[in-house]
Design a protein around this motif. Structure first.
Motif, PDB file in Angstrom:
ATOM      1  N   UNK A 498       0.827  -1.207   0.000  1.00  0.00           N
ATOM      2  CA  UNK A 498       0.000   0.000   0.000  1.00  0.00           C
ATOM      3  C   UNK A 498       0.861   1.257   0.000  1.00  0.00           C
ATOM      4  N   UNK A 499       1.971   1.216   0.726  1.00  0.00           N
ATOM      5  CA  UNK A 499       2.873   2.361   0.723  1.00  0.00           C
ATOM      6  C   UNK A 499       3.434   2.599  -0.675  1.00  0.00           C
ATOM      7  N   UNK A 500       3.614   1.542  -1.414  1.00  0.00           N
ATOM      8  CA  UNK A 500       4.113   1.662  -2.782  1.00  0.00           C
ATOM      9  C   UNK A 500       3.072   2.257  -3.718  1.00  0.00           C
ATOM     10  N   UNK A 531       6.946   2.407  -8.058  1.00  0.00           N
ATOM     11  CA  UNK A 531       7.614   3.053  -6.935  1.00  0.00           C
ATOM     12  C   UNK A 531       8.952   2.385  -6.636  1.00  0.00           C
ATOM     13  N   UNK A 532       8.983   1.067  -6.704  1.00  0.00           N
ATOM     14  CA  UNK A 532      10.261   0.362  -6.513  1.00  0.00           C
ATOM     15  C   UNK A 532      11.191   0.659  -7.678  1.00  0.00           C
ATOM     16  N   UNK A 533      10.650   0.655  -8.900  1.00  0.00           N
ATOM     17  CA  UNK A 533      11.460   0.925 -10.083  1.00  0.00           C
ATOM     18  C   UNK A 533      12.041   2.330 -10.058  1.00  0.00           C
ATOM     19  N   UNK A 534      11.351   3.257  -9.389  1.00  0.00           N
ATOM     20  CA  UNK A 534      11.820   4.636  -9.296  1.00  0.00           C
ATOM     21  C   UNK A 534      12.610   4.870  -8.025  1.00  0.00           C
ATOM     22  N   UNK A 535      13.209   3.800  -7.508  1.00  0.00           N
ATOM     23  CA  UNK A 535      14.118   3.878  -6.367  1.00  0.00           C
ATOM     24  C   UNK A 535      13.465   4.435  -5.113  1.00  0.00           C
ATOM     25  N   UNK A 536      12.194   4.052  -4.921  1.00  0.00           N
ATOM     26  CA  UNK A 536      11.507   4.405  -3.684  1.00  0.00           C
ATOM     27  C   UNK A 536      10.747   5.702  -3.729  1.00  0.00           C
ATOM     28  N   UNK A 537      10.716   6.396  -4.867  1.00  0.00           N
ATOM     29  CA  UNK A 537       9.987   7.652  -5.006  1.00  0.00           C
ATOM     30  C   UNK A 537       8.674   7.372  -5.726  1.00  0.00           C
ATOM     31  N   UNK A 538       7.568   7.691  -5.056  1.00  0.00           N
ATOM     32  CA  UNK A 538       6.251   7.379  -5.610  1.00  0.00           C
ATOM     33  C   UNK A 538       5.678   8.564  -6.346  1.00  0.00           C
ATOM     34  N   UNK A 564       8.970  10.391  -1.489  1.00  0.00           N
ATOM     35  CA  UNK A 564       9.923   9.336  -1.159  1.00  0.00           C
ATOM     36  C   UNK A 564       9.333   8.464  -0.061  1.00  0.00           C
ATOM     37  N   UNK A 565       9.085   7.192  -0.384  1.00  0.00           N
ATOM     38  CA  UNK A 565       8.468   6.296   0.587  1.00  0.00           C
ATOM     39  C   UNK A 565       9.375   5.142   0.988  1.00  0.00           C
ATOM     40  N   UNK A 569      18.478   2.383  -1.691  1.00  0.00           N
ATOM     41  CA  UNK A 569      19.321   1.189  -1.750  1.00  0.00           C
ATOM     42  C   UNK A 569      18.506  -0.084  -1.535  1.00  0.00           C
ATOM     43  N   UNK A 570      17.499  -0.018  -0.664  1.00  0.00           N
ATOM     44  CA  UNK A 570      16.627  -1.180  -0.483  1.00  0.00           C
ATOM     45  C   UNK A 570      15.939  -1.529  -1.798  1.00  0.00           C
ATOM     46  N   UNK A 571      15.480  -0.503  -2.515  1.00  0.00           N
ATOM     47  CA  UNK A 571      14.844  -0.749  -3.816  1.00  0.00           C
ATOM     48  C   UNK A 571      15.853  -1.282  -4.828  1.00  0.00           C
TER      49      UNK A 571
END
Length: 805
Positions: A498-500, A531-538, A564-565, A569-571
């Motif tokens: 959901x955060x994504x 969101x993951x593909x954009x390095x954590x920025x939704x 930024x969610x 680096x995690x992404x």
């Protein structure tokens, strides 16, 4: 009109009479003269207390009064200047405003939707169906119904509702909303200034025109012109077009019930059309009849006899034929749901809507989605989307072949179970929890997990042995991700999704949510992965870039949150693991075919009733899904077709390859960010997977090695990690870890290796079925087999897949 004006003036109170000041002046003068005479005669020393003033200091005593006079002078001067300016502006508007002929009021322009280039049209809203008629012969209850619905004081007001305008102004200022305060005359005037009356200047021009109309036209003329120009839904302008659209008859033949129904939905005809919202349409119908009775237009008996009428089916306009109908509908819904516009404004405003859809890529996606293989089931549905994850701009969608044939949109409305494409959200949770992705997990079938009585198996009951999270992601190993979800908790996995940006329901109480058991749309799935593909920025994915009016003024611009969610680096770690899918995993060969790094994840729904693939480069994300509904929309098994395996899990990956290989032509090869895996083996508490000290010597299967960057946590250094992270280990533990390491590097090392050739080898045989509730309450997943002559792919391309039946 003249008699109406005379009655209005006769009933007025007129201006207040000004009181003469002579009496007051005379009284004051007489008293003052008397006191002066008394003082002069010396007849007494007593003076009235009202005239007795205290002594004042001479130094600065008059200065506050002087400042106050200045302030008051400036204040009243500004007020006077404002009044004069307002009067001058009103006089100018009044003298320069002409009352147009009724035909000009009806010339609301079409709103046209364009591709991203801003010049190539996709289509327009409304076919502008209108016909101006004479109001002679129309039943009286038709006009009275409209008056009852829209402006009960119509026959007594002066064309402008000042209280309504003041109320609307206050609400606009205090709440920021645009609210009208319009009489029928103002609404009629608004038709001429359509698209401009959302501003206060526009409202002023509308009010001035309404005043002039009220002075030059009779009430009957105003009402007739209003009925001829008002938008009444179903692309109908005016009562004649609406009578045809709703009841297939002329306006003169409308019954009281039909007139009341049309009048009731005037404020929002596209939304309250009985075909869309029968409950609201009936509520409005009853309201109109009640007011008509209260105001004496109909009797109680006539009201009781009126029954809600049956309307004709909605006639689809040709603008919506073919696939462009989906685009027009999606653009409309996006703008209406954003609350930037109403459906009526879009239908009548003459706006220019520029989308983010790239015509060449849209044509490509449409052609790929429309392709039907010879033995593909006729009921099989396909949905797709492509977008730029850096901005959220959608460049193409596959929603279906013909909107007029099937309105359900396969891109953002139809639901399917996404299966393993949900696993990356749990993988992200592992990274957030400080788990090193080289941690070893038990990848065999027949395992049990907290709160689940039935055993959990992998596709085809495969036993993958001890594998790390990179390998588990690439090969979509169920049991490993169930272990991850056990540590992470289903609540946290759902929260991450959901955060994504995923808006659909995800069961946070089920361990199986990591296996994608909750139905989503292609659009929703793309939003989360973007969101993951954009390095954590939704960014909110969207189809509308901007909306401009006839004067090229921007009325709307695309959302651009850049929220930024997640940690970048995690992404990047998730992206790295997903690249294994397209190199040696379930979509092996995809990266090689496209000639660039590609992150991907395939998935199969529970009981093989749907299949999907999510893949992306840093600048383009593409999702495809297939499912097989019956006549009632219930999911059915997707059968094998054209060599695409038992559940056809390879087909979405094939569609991905077909699209991306052409959409990326001529574009720069982009690299994903370098990921630094600084997590601990076994996690911070040492309980994940096989625990502390359990690291893999490989980031892939069958001897494929990790990159140089990972060697510090693999190979010959594993013993050092055991000493540093978990202290001393027992001899049996060391022997088990050594055997696991050797088996990963060489499956033939020992017959005790879980993946020893010929024994539970994932690439051999079909394996037993695993369709019982305990083993497949959640999707089954794709396993690569060697390509053969019947495969639709040439050597080096995507393999077909075999999955559980």
């Amino acid at each position: 009109m003249a008699s109406y004006q005379r009655r209005a003036h006769a009933q007025g109170q007129g201006p207040a009479r000004r009181q003469p000041r002579t009496a007051q002046s005379k009284t004051y003068g007489t008293a003052d003269a008397g006191m002066r005479a008394t003082r002069a005669a010396g007849t007494g020393t007593h003076r009235p207390t009202s005239h007795k003033a205290p002594k004042r200091k001479r130094n600065g005593g008059k200065r506050p009064h002087r400042v106050l006079k200045w302030v008051l002078g400036i204040f009243f001067g500004l007020i006077g200047l404002g009044v004069l300016t307002g009067c001058a502006a009103f006089a100018y508007l009044y003298t320069t405003t002409e009352v147009p002929q009724p035909e000009k009021f009806a010339l609301a322009e079409k709103t046209t939707v364009y591709y991203a280039d801003g010049t190539t049209p996709i289509g327009s809203y409304a076919e502008q169906n209108r016909q101006i008629i004479s109001c002679e012969g129309l039943p009286k209850y038709l006009g009275n119904a409209i008056v009852a619905s829209e402006n009960r004081t119509f026959y007594t007001d002066h064309g402008v509702d000042l209280k309504g305008i003041a109320r609307a102004f206050w609400n606009n200022v205090t709440t920021g909303t645009r609210q009208g305060g319009s009489t029928i005359t103002q609404q009629y005037a608004e038709r001429y200034y359509l698209g401009e009356t959302t501003t206060y200047v526009g409202k002023a021009r509308e009010a001035v025109l309404a005043l002039k109309i009220a002075q030059t036209e009779s009430k009957d003329e105003v009402l007739c012109n209003y009925m001829n120009t008002i938008y009444l839904g179903r692309n109908s302008y005016g009562i004649q077009a609406a009578a045809k659209a709703y009841f297939n008859k002329d306006a003169k033949d409308l019954t009281l019930s039909e007139a009341a129904m049309i009048a009731g939905i005037i404020p929002s005809p596209s939304t309250w059309d009985p075909a869309d919202d029968p409950t609201m349409a009936q509520q409005r119908f009853k309201r109109v009849l009640s007011i008509m009775q209260e105001d004496g237009y109909i009797t109680a008996k006539e009201k009781a006899a009126a029954q809600f009428p049956t309307t004709a089916p909605v006639a689809q306009q040709n603008e919506y034929s073919g696939p462009t109908g989906y685009l027009l509908d999606m653009v409309e819904r996006e703008l209406v749901q954003s609350k930037a516009f109403t459906k009526e404004e879009l239908a009548t405003g003459g706006y220019k809507i520029v989308t983010t859809i790239d015509k060449s890529k849209q044509d490509l996606m449409q052609q790929i989605g429309d392709t039907r293989l010879a033995d593909m089931p006729a009921t099989l549905q396909v949905g797709g989307i492509a977008l730029n994850p850096k901005t959220g701009a959608v460049v193409s969608v596959y929603a279906g072949s013909d909107y007029l044939t099937k309105q359900l949109n396969n891109a953002d409305q139809a639901l399917f179970e996404p299966g393993s494409t949900m696993k990356p959200f749990a993988l992200l949770g592992a990274a957030q929890s400080g788990v090193n992705f080289n941690t070893l997990f038990n990848g065999n079938s027949h395992q049990h997990f907290t709160g689940i009585s039935a055993e959990v198996n992998n596709a085809l009951d495969n036993n993958w042995g001890y594998i790390n999270l990179y390998q588990a992601t690439a090969n979509s190993v169920n049991t490993v991700f169930m272990n991850v979800n056990e540590h992470l908790t289903p609540q946290r996995t759902a929260a991450i999704a959901h955060e994504a940006g995923i808006a659909g329901e995800i069961d946070e109480n089920s361990m199986y949510n990591v296996l994608g058991i909750n139905a989503l749309t292609v659009w929703d799935l793309a939003q989360g992965h973007a969101t993951i593909a954009n390095n954590g920025v939704k960014n909110t994915i969207h189809m509308v870039d901007r909306v401009i009016d006839a004067n090229n003024k921007d009325l709307y611009n695309a959302p651009n949150e850049n929220e930024k969610v997640f940690d970048a680096n995690d992404c990047a770690l998730v992206q790295k693991a997903m690249q294994g899918t397209t190199t040696y995993g379930t979509a092996a060969g995809t990266s090689t075919m496209l000639g660039r790094p590609v992150a991907g994840k395939s998935g199969t729904a529970n009981d093989e009733k749907a299949a999907s693939f999510v893949g992306y480069t840093p600048s383009m994300l593409n999702v495809w899904a297939i499912w097989n509904p019956d006549d009632n929309g219930n999911p059915q098994v997707v059968p094998a077709f054209s060599g695409y395996g038992v559940s056809s899990t390879g087909y979405p990956a094939h569609l991905f390859q077909e699209y991306m290989s052409q959409a990326l032509q001529g574009t720069e090869v982009e690299q994903f960010p370098t990921a630094k895996d600084s997590g601990k083996i076994g996690g911070s508490d040492g309980t994940w997977g096989l625990g502390r000290g359990s690291s893999s010597s490989s980031g892939s299967t069958s001897g494929q090695q990790n990159s140089e960057a990972d060697k510090d946590q693999s190979g010959t250094d594993s013993g050092k990690q055991q000493d540093q992270q978990s202290g001393t280990t027992t001899a049996p533990d060391q022997q088990a870890q050594e055997l696991a390491k050797q088996c990963l590097a060489n499956p033939s090392y020992s017959s005790e290796c879980p993946n020893y050739p010929g024994v539970n080898d994932p690439s051999q045989g079909d394996g037993p079925s695993a369709d019982d509730p305990g083993s497949t309450d959640g999707p089954s997943y794709d396993v690569p087999v060697q390509p053969d002559e019947e495969s639709p792919f040439a050597p080096g391309e995507m393999n077909s897949y075999a999955t559980t039946e």
